[in-house]
Structures are given as C-alpha cells and as structure tokens.
Design a protein around this motif. Sequence first.
Motif, PDB file in Angstrom:
ATOM      1  N   LEU A  31      31.505  -3.009  -8.439  1.00 53.24           N
ATOM      2  CA  LEU A  31      31.211  -2.956  -7.009  1.00 53.24           C
ATOM      3  C   LEU A  31      32.498  -3.188  -6.239  1.00 53.24           C
ATOM      4  CD1 LEU A  31      29.338  -2.985  -4.492  1.00 53.24           C
ATOM      5  CD2 LEU A  31      29.072  -5.445  -4.883  1.00 53.24           C
ATOM      6  N   VAL A  32      32.814  -2.275  -5.338  1.00 58.16           N
ATOM      7  CA  VAL A  32      33.933  -2.446  -4.418  1.00 58.16           C
ATOM      8  C   VAL A  32      33.315  -2.855  -3.076  1.00 58.16           C
ATOM      9  CG1 VAL A  32      35.875  -1.338  -3.277  1.00 58.16           C
ATOM     10  CG2 VAL A  32      35.282  -0.709  -5.630  1.00 58.16           C
ATOM     11  N   ASP A  33      33.507  -4.111  -2.707  1.00 61.09           N
ATOM     12  CA  ASP A  33      32.870  -4.657  -1.507  1.00 61.09           C
ATOM     13  C   ASP A  33      33.826  -4.566  -0.322  1.00 61.09           C
ATOM     14  OD1 ASP A  33      31.455  -5.987   0.428  1.00 61.09           O
ATOM     15  OD2 ASP A  33      30.893  -7.664  -0.871  1.00 61.09           O
ATOM     16  N   LEU A  34      33.778  -3.437   0.390  1.00 60.26           N
ATOM     17  CA  LEU A  34      34.650  -3.249   1.532  1.00 60.26           C
ATOM     18  C   LEU A  34      34.173  -4.021   2.748  1.00 60.26           C
ATOM     19  CD1 LEU A  34      35.619   0.507   1.182  1.00 60.26           C
ATOM     20  CD2 LEU A  34      36.817  -1.525   0.348  1.00 60.26           C
ATOM     21  N   ASP A  91      28.415   7.416  14.598  1.00 56.83           N
ATOM     22  CA  ASP A  91      26.992   7.458  14.928  1.00 56.83           C
ATOM     23  C   ASP A  91      26.210   6.340  14.243  1.00 56.83           C
ATOM     24  OD1 ASP A  91      27.122   8.225  12.311  1.00 56.83           O
ATOM     25  OD2 ASP A  91      26.195  10.191  12.595  1.00 56.83           O
ATOM     26  N   GLY A  92      26.897   5.303  13.775  1.00 60.97           N
ATOM     27  CA  GLY A  92      26.232   4.220  13.058  1.00 60.97           C
ATOM     28  C   GLY A  92      26.099   4.475  11.571  1.00 60.97           C
ATOM     29  N   LEU A  93      26.461   5.668  11.137  1.00 62.43           N
ATOM     30  CA  LEU A  93      26.331   6.035   9.727  1.00 62.43           C
ATOM     31  C   LEU A  93      27.631   6.629   9.173  1.00 62.43           C
ATOM     32  CD1 LEU A  93      24.423   6.275   7.295  1.00 62.43           C
ATOM     33  CD2 LEU A  93      23.707   8.489   8.184  1.00 62.43           C
ATOM     34  N   HIS A  94      28.288   7.483   9.933  1.00 67.00           N
ATOM     35  CA  HIS A  94      29.515   8.149   9.494  1.00 67.00           C
ATOM     36  C   HIS A  94      30.731   7.423  10.063  1.00 67.00           C
ATOM     37  CE1 HIS A  94      26.378  11.259   9.180  1.00 67.00           C
ATOM     38  NE2 HIS A  94      27.019  11.530   8.059  1.00 67.00           N
ATOM     39  N   LEU A  95      31.724   7.204   9.211  1.00 63.40           N
ATOM     40  CA  LEU A  95      32.927   6.495   9.632  1.00 63.40           C
ATOM     41  C   LEU A  95      33.704   7.287  10.677  1.00 63.40           C
ATOM     42  CD1 LEU A  95      34.217   5.335   6.137  1.00 63.40           C
ATOM     43  CD2 LEU A  95      33.238   3.872   7.909  1.00 63.40           C
ATOM     44  N   ALA A  96      34.225   6.559  11.675  1.00 54.74           N
ATOM     45  CA  ALA A  96      35.143   7.157  12.643  1.00 54.74           C
ATOM     46  C   ALA A  96      36.433   7.504  11.899  1.00 54.74           C
ATOM     47  CB  ALA A  96      35.414   6.177  13.774  1.00 54.74           C
ATOM     48  N   PRO A  97      37.200   8.488  12.375  1.00 52.57           N
ATOM     49  CA  PRO A  97      38.410   8.904  11.656  1.00 52.57           C
ATOM     50  C   PRO A  97      39.366   7.762  11.304  1.00 52.57           C
ATOM     51  CG  PRO A  97      37.896  10.512  13.344  1.00 52.57           C
ATOM     52  CD  PRO A  97      36.953   9.358  13.542  1.00 52.57           C
ATOM     53  N   SER A  98      39.655   6.872  12.232  1.00 53.28           N
ATOM     54  CA  SER A  98      40.587   5.777  11.927  1.00 53.28           C
ATOM     55  C   SER A  98      40.006   4.840  10.870  1.00 53.28           C
ATOM     56  CB  SER A  98      40.953   4.999  13.192  1.00 53.28           C
ATOM     57  OG  SER A  98      39.794   4.409  13.763  1.00 53.28           O
ATOM     58  N   SER A  99      38.701   4.632  10.902  1.00 51.73           N
ATOM     59  CA  SER A  99      38.063   3.780   9.896  1.00 51.73           C
ATOM     60  C   SER A  99      38.011   4.467   8.545  1.00 51.73           C
ATOM     61  CB  SER A  99      36.660   3.380  10.354  1.00 51.73           C
ATOM     62  OG  SER A  99      36.741   2.521  11.478  1.00 51.73           O
ATOM     63  N   ALA A 100      37.818   5.778   8.545  1.00 51.86           N
ATOM     64  CA  ALA A 100      37.838   6.532   7.291  1.00 51.86           C
ATOM     65  C   ALA A 100      39.214   6.417   6.642  1.00 51.86           C
ATOM     66  CB  ALA A 100      37.477   7.994   7.544  1.00 51.86           C
ATOM     67  N   GLU A 101      40.266   6.454   7.456  1.00 57.96           N
ATOM     68  CA  GLU A 101      41.617   6.275   6.918  1.00 57.96           C
ATOM     69  C   GLU A 101      41.781   4.888   6.308  1.00 57.96           C
ATOM     70  OE1 GLU A 101      44.845   7.326   9.556  1.00 57.96           O
ATOM     71  OE2 GLU A 101      43.680   9.014  10.332  1.00 57.96           O
ATOM     72  N   GLN A 102      41.256   3.846   6.985  1.00 55.84           N
ATOM     73  CA  GLN A 102      41.367   2.485   6.473  1.00 55.84           C
ATOM     74  C   GLN A 102      40.607   2.341   5.163  1.00 55.84           C
ATOM     75  OE1 GLN A 102      43.136  -0.418   7.752  1.00 55.84           O
ATOM     76  NE2 GLN A 102      42.673  -0.829   5.624  1.00 55.84           N
ATOM     77  N   VAL A 103      39.402   2.865   5.100  1.00 54.19           N
ATOM     78  CA  VAL A 103      38.591   2.785   3.890  1.00 54.19           C
ATOM     79  C   VAL A 103      39.289   3.534   2.753  1.00 54.19           C
ATOM     80  CG1 VAL A 103      36.425   3.584   2.855  1.00 54.19           C
ATOM     81  CG2 VAL A 103      36.393   2.341   5.027  1.00 54.19           C
ATOM     82  N   LYS A 106      42.468   3.955   2.389  1.00 57.09           N
ATOM     83  CA  LYS A 106      43.604   3.117   1.986  1.00 57.09           C
ATOM     84  C   LYS A 106      43.131   2.008   1.050  1.00 57.09           C
ATOM     85  CE  LYS A 106      47.200   0.143   3.901  1.00 57.09           C
ATOM     86  NZ  LYS A 106      46.870  -1.239   4.069  1.00 57.09           N
ATOM     87  N   TRP A 107      42.062   1.334   1.431  1.00 57.15           N
ATOM     88  CA  TRP A 107      41.533   0.259   0.583  1.00 57.15           C
ATOM     89  C   TRP A 107      41.143   0.793  -0.791  1.00 57.15           C
ATOM     90  CZ3 TRP A 107      37.979  -1.995   4.920  1.00 57.15           C
ATOM     91  CH2 TRP A 107      38.710  -2.876   5.717  1.00 57.15           C
ATOM     92  N   LEU A 108      40.451   1.941  -0.824  1.00 58.77           N
ATOM     93  CA  LEU A 108      40.027   2.499  -2.102  1.00 58.77           C
ATOM     94  C   LEU A 108      41.220   2.916  -2.960  1.00 58.77           C
ATOM     95  CD1 LEU A 108      36.893   4.558  -1.024  1.00 58.77           C
ATOM     96  CD2 LEU A 108      36.936   2.430  -2.350  1.00 58.77           C
TER      97      LEU A 108
END
Length: 105
Positions: free
Chosen positions: A66-69, A84-96, A98-100
């Motif tokens: 489990l990767v607990d982001l 929309d509460g379900l899909h990551l915003a572009p900047s957050s998708a970049e952060q996620v 990076k973490w992965l």
Amino acid sequence: PDAGTASGPGPGIDPTWLDRVKKKIETIEARGSKVVLVRLPVGRENPKPGSPDPLVEAVSRLGLPLVDLQARAERDGVTISYTDGLHLAPSSAEQVSKWLSEEFP
C-alpha cells in the motif's frame, strides 16, 4: 449504498470479488508488472480520515503493498486538489506522480 468491505461484499456486490481480483493480479504480475494499491488524499469519493478502513484489510488479504499518499500529503503539509472531487487537478497530478516515482524509482 453499502459497497461492503474487504472482509465481505455489501448488498449487490459479487461475493467472489476477492478471488477474481487475485486472478487479475496474478495475470498482471505474470506479464512483468507490479501491482500496488495507492491511497490518494481525501477527495469526494475517498473515505474521510478516521473512518473505517477496508483498504488496509484488502491489502492484507490480497498481499499487496500500500502506498499511502494521504499520509504523505499530511506529513509533507501538501494539499491535494481535485477538479471535481474525484479527478486530480494538474498540479496535484504532478505531485502524486513525483511521490510515486520516489516510491518506485
């Protein structure tokens, strides 16, 4: 509606879900991929912190890492945004991403 937990399905959920998921994981891993479960920070469809955690039990029963982001975002003081509460915003998708990439170099 109740979607059930890792220990058992809720109403209307196929009771053979665990066996079916295990078979799909075996097929994916036999082709050379690694399967992990990723917990994203709380969004519209994700559980609120402190709520019952069927994901932890599912990880145990499926034998997956489990990767607990959500924990990582809290630790790093990062707010993850959704379009929309379900899909990551572009900047957050970049952060996620990076973490992965740090978790799986």
